[in-house]
Design a protein around this motif. Structure first.
Motif, PDB file in Angstrom:
ATOM      1  N   MET A   1      -5.020   1.822  -6.194  1.00  0.00           N
ATOM      2  CA  MET A   1      -3.973   2.220  -7.073  1.00  0.00           C
ATOM      3  C   MET A   1      -3.324   1.263  -8.048  1.00  0.00           C
ATOM      4  O   MET A   1      -3.302   0.639  -7.851  1.00  0.00           O
ATOM      5  N   GLU A   2      -3.049   1.704  -8.815  1.00  0.00           N
ATOM      6  CA  GLU A   2      -2.747   1.020  -9.931  1.00  0.00           C
ATOM      7  C   GLU A   2      -1.137   1.381 -10.347  1.00  0.00           C
ATOM      8  O   GLU A   2      -0.762   2.193  -9.848  1.00  0.00           O
TER       9      GLU A   2
ATOM     10  N   SER B   1       0.694  -1.186   0.476  1.00  0.00           N
ATOM     11  CA  SER B   1       0.447  -0.056   0.167  1.00  0.00           C
ATOM     12  C   SER B   1       0.720   1.312   0.271  1.00  0.00           C
ATOM     13  O   SER B   1       2.063   1.137   0.076  1.00  0.00           O
ATOM     14  N   ALA B   2       0.283   2.249  -0.259  1.00  0.00           N
ATOM     15  CA  ALA B   2       0.917   3.850   0.138  1.00  0.00           C
ATOM     16  C   ALA B   2      -0.303   4.618  -0.212  1.00  0.00           C
ATOM     17  O   ALA B   2      -0.831   4.604  -0.299  1.00  0.00           O
ATOM     18  N   ALA B   3       0.934   5.721   0.403  1.00  0.00           N
ATOM     19  CA  ALA B   3      -0.397   7.104   1.224  1.00  0.00           C
ATOM     20  C   ALA B   3      -0.092   7.959  -0.137  1.00  0.00           C
ATOM     21  O   ALA B   3       0.393   7.764  -1.168  1.00  0.00           O
ATOM     22  N   PRO B   4      -1.478   8.870  -0.488  1.00  0.00           N
ATOM     23  CA  PRO B   4      -1.165   9.917  -1.849  1.00  0.00           C
ATOM     24  C   PRO B   4       0.074  10.716  -2.094  1.00  0.00           C
ATOM     25  O   PRO B   4       0.335  10.995  -0.608  1.00  0.00           O
ATOM     26  N   SER B   5      -0.052  10.903  -3.125  1.00  0.00           N
ATOM     27  CA  SER B   5       1.607  11.725  -3.190  1.00  0.00           C
ATOM     28  C   SER B   5       1.156  13.632  -3.047  1.00  0.00           C
ATOM     29  O   SER B   5      -0.341  13.303  -2.981  1.00  0.00           O
ATOM     30  N   MET B   6       1.765  14.191  -2.839  1.00  0.00           N
ATOM     31  CA  MET B   6       0.765  15.414  -2.721  1.00  0.00           C
ATOM     32  C   MET B   6      -0.090  16.117  -3.963  1.00  0.00           C
ATOM     33  O   MET B   6      -0.886  16.730  -3.839  1.00  0.00           O
ATOM     34  N   GLY B   7       0.660  15.623  -4.609  1.00  0.00           N
ATOM     35  CA  GLY B   7      -0.110  15.711  -5.893  1.00  0.00           C
ATOM     36  C   GLY B   7      -1.507  15.364  -6.346  1.00  0.00           C
ATOM     37  O   GLY B   7      -2.093  15.968  -7.300  1.00  0.00           O
ATOM     38  N   MET B   8      -1.360  14.280  -5.773  1.00  0.00           N
ATOM     39  CA  MET B   8      -2.724  13.642  -6.011  1.00  0.00           C
ATOM     40  C   MET B   8      -3.649  13.812  -5.069  1.00  0.00           C
ATOM     41  O   MET B   8      -4.862  13.844  -4.919  1.00  0.00           O
TER      42      MET B   8
ATOM     43  N   GLY C   1      11.856  -3.606  -5.433  1.00  0.00           N
ATOM     44  CA  GLY C   1      13.228  -2.622  -5.652  1.00  0.00           C
ATOM     45  C   GLY C   1      12.518  -1.615  -7.423  1.00  0.00           C
ATOM     46  O   GLY C   1      13.020  -0.353  -7.128  1.00  0.00           O
ATOM     47  N   LEU C   2      11.746  -2.142  -7.885  1.00  0.00           N
ATOM     48  CA  LEU C   2      11.420  -1.410  -9.272  1.00  0.00           C
ATOM     49  C   LEU C   2      10.881   0.112  -9.028  1.00  0.00           C
ATOM     50  O   LEU C   2       9.475  -0.249  -8.042  1.00  0.00           O
ATOM     51  N   PHE C   3      11.010   1.023  -9.939  1.00  0.00           N
ATOM     52  CA  PHE C   3      10.459   2.848  -9.625  1.00  0.00           C
ATOM     53  C   PHE C   3       8.976   2.513 -10.585  1.00  0.00           C
ATOM     54  O   PHE C   3       8.538   2.171 -11.681  1.00  0.00           O
ATOM     55  N   LEU C   4       8.044   2.786 -10.076  1.00  0.00           N
ATOM     56  CA  LEU C   4       6.673   2.824 -10.672  1.00  0.00           C
ATOM     57  C   LEU C   4       5.393   4.175 -10.986  1.00  0.00           C
ATOM     58  O   LEU C   4       5.806   5.032  -9.661  1.00  0.00           O
TER      59      LEU C   4
ATOM     60  N   GLY D   1      -5.796  17.204  -6.839  1.00  0.00           N
ATOM     61  CA  GLY D   1      -6.301  16.851  -7.635  1.00  0.00           C
ATOM     62  C   GLY D   1      -5.810  15.856  -9.162  1.00  0.00           C
ATOM     63  O   GLY D   1      -6.377  15.914 -10.119  1.00  0.00           O
ATOM     64  N   LEU D   2      -4.580  16.111  -8.977  1.00  0.00           N
ATOM     65  CA  LEU D   2      -3.157  15.273 -10.176  1.00  0.00           C
ATOM     66  C   LEU D   2      -3.699  13.751  -9.586  1.00  0.00           C
ATOM     67  O   LEU D   2      -2.521  13.144  -8.609  1.00  0.00           O
ATOM     68  N   ASN D   3      -3.801  12.607 -10.567  1.00  0.00           N
ATOM     69  CA  ASN D   3      -3.765  11.367 -10.506  1.00  0.00           C
ATOM     70  C   ASN D   3      -2.934  11.238 -10.832  1.00  0.00           C
ATOM     71  O   ASN D   3      -2.474  10.433 -11.758  1.00  0.00           O
ATOM     72  N   ASP D   4      -1.161  11.341  -9.919  1.00  0.00           N
ATOM     73  CA  ASP D   4       0.062  11.092 -10.579  1.00  0.00           C
ATOM     74  C   ASP D   4       0.808  10.783  -9.769  1.00  0.00           C
ATOM     75  O   ASP D   4       1.060  11.840  -8.522  1.00  0.00           O
ATOM     76  N   GLY D   5       1.279   9.795  -9.558  1.00  0.00           N
ATOM     77  CA  GLY D   5       2.626  10.026  -8.497  1.00  0.00           C
ATOM     78  C   GLY D   5       3.113   8.326  -8.789  1.00  0.00           C
ATOM     79  O   GLY D   5       3.051   8.417  -9.857  1.00  0.00           O
ATOM     80  N   HIS D   6       4.297   8.440  -7.838  1.00  0.00           N
ATOM     81  CA  HIS D   6       5.102   7.153  -8.247  1.00  0.00           C
ATOM     82  C   HIS D   6       5.842   6.593  -6.713  1.00  0.00           C
ATOM     83  O   HIS D   6       6.054   7.060  -5.130  1.00  0.00           O
TER      84      HIS D   6
END
Length: 69
Positions: A55-56, A17-24, A39-42, A27-32
């Protein structure tokens, strides 16, 4: 927004699981983030679902390729 959203790594299938990013939260539906197992960057985005939002996750390089198309 929920505090954390579940997602599955597209490569190793590790569920996490992950917490939403500041952008999310703005209102921007973008995170990483990184998979905690392999260890894959997502690239992460919140996806509405009838059973609750999740999250997808997509390999970052694949995400960049799709953006250029």
């Amino acid at each position: 927004m929920k505090e954390r959203y579940n997602f599955t790594c597209p490569v190793c299938k590790h569920e996490q699981s992950a917490a939403p990013s500041m952008g999310m939260t703005m209102g921007l539906n973008d995170g990483h983030g990184h998979c905690k197992k392999c260890g894959l960057f997502l690239h992460l985005r919140i996806a509405p679902d009838i059973n609750g939002d999740h999250m997808e996750a997509m390999d970052w390089d694949e995400y960049l390729k799709k953006r250029k198309e």
